[in-house]
Design an enzyme around this catalytic site. Structure first.
Site, short mmCIF file in Angstrom:
data_model
loop_
_atom_site.label_atom_id
_atom_site.label_comp_id
_atom_site.label_asym_id
_atom_site.label_seq_id
_atom_site.Cartn_x
_atom_site.Cartn_y
_atom_site.Cartn_z
CB SER A 98 -0.96 -0.03 1.19
OG SER A 98 -1.95 0.95 1.07
CG ASP A 228 -6.47 -3.24 -3.64
OD1 ASP A 228 -7.15 -2.35 -3.10
OD2 ASP A 228 -5.26 -3.39 -3.44
CG HIS A 256 -5.55 -2.25 0.19
ND1 HIS A 256 -4.91 -1.91 -0.97
CD2 HIS A 256 -4.95 -1.53 1.18
CE1 HIS A 256 -3.99 -1.00 -0.71
NE2 HIS A 256 -3.98 -0.76 0.60
#
Length: 274
Positions: A98, A228, A256
């Protein structure tokens, strides 16, 4: 302007220091605990010296007053390299997830001699026009907006919101383990002394020159969930296409997150990438 004192960045290692090193960089608001200990140990069992650390404003690392972070994104890039220095490591396979994936890309571009390989999980490419790619899903945007109403000094509100956030980011293929997730978030909250300072990550400015992933010299591996909600799979695809020879591992139904059921695939991909 007076320079800030060097922050204390707390790290933890797994495995044999003589093995090839892997540096794990987690994303926004996330301490090292979001790289689960069992995940790190399984990676170390593959013959790797694994390092996880608390980003500044998380965990046991230095924290700053919420709302006005006196540092830039570039400083978090330098933090990662200082962790390598602290462990006497000249180079490492850098793995970022991320926002940590953004940091990892910048580490590899700013300090190319320190990065033997790069793995980016659930992130988006640097220096690539992503305006034509799908953005964060409407459902997640609606959920995320509720964060503005959270009193980040209120333990119950924070825990409830963070569990909902984890659920909103979760795999569409595997079951969501609410109890395990809440227990981890509670541990993170108490270990960190609250999560208010961690929200500074959303206020950061770049602070450095623009970098482009196409200039990467280290081997690149991209790992990305097909479901995601923050960075849809097209972001992972664009990242892998931007670097000749890059690999792309699709996590079917992956959100995610690092879902426990997906660890075998993720760990195998990381351990064999070099």
């Amino acid at each position: 302007m007076t320079a800030l004192p060097r922050p204390e960045i707390v790290s933890e290692t797994f495995g044999d220091p003589s093995d090839p090193a892997i540096l794990l960089i987690m994303g926004a608001m996330a301490s090292m605990l979001w790289w689960p200990e069992a995940f790190c140990r399984q990676l170390a069992e593959r013959g790797r010296f694994v390092i996880r650390y608390d980003n500044r404003d998380t965990g046991l690392s230095t924290k700053y007053k919420p709302g006005k972070p006196p540092y830039a994104f570039e400083d978090m890039v330098d933090d990662a390299v200082r962790v390598l220095d602290d462990h006497g490591l000249a180079r490492a396979h850098v793995v970022g997830m991320s926002m940590g994936g953004m940091i990892a890309q910048m580490v590899a571009l700013k300090y190319p001699t320190r990065v033997s390989a790069l793995t980016v999980i659930s992130s988006s490419p640097l220096g690539v026009d992503t305006s034509g790619l799908p953005g964060t899903t409407k459902a997640y945007k609606e959920h995320s907006a509720q964060g503005a109403d959270v009193d980040w000094s209120n333990r119950r509100q924070v825990l409830d919101f963070m569990v909902k956030d984890a659920r909103a980011l979760a795999s569409t293929l595997h079951p969501f383990d609410s109890e395990r997730t809440r227990a981890m978030i509670e541990e993170d909250y108490h270990r960190s002394g609250g999560l208010a300072s961690a929200s500074n990550h959303f206020l950061l400015k770049g602070g450095g020159p623009e970098r482009r992933i196409k200039d990467l010299t280290a081997p690149l591996l991209v790992i990305h969930g097909t479901a995601d909600p923050i960075f849809p799979i097209e972001h992972g695809e664009a990242l892998s296409k931007a670097v000749p020879g890059a690999g792309l591992v699709r996590i079917e139904g992956g959100g995610h997150e690092l879902h426990r059921n997906d660890w075998p695939q993720i760990i195998e991909a990381i351990a064999t990438h070099r």
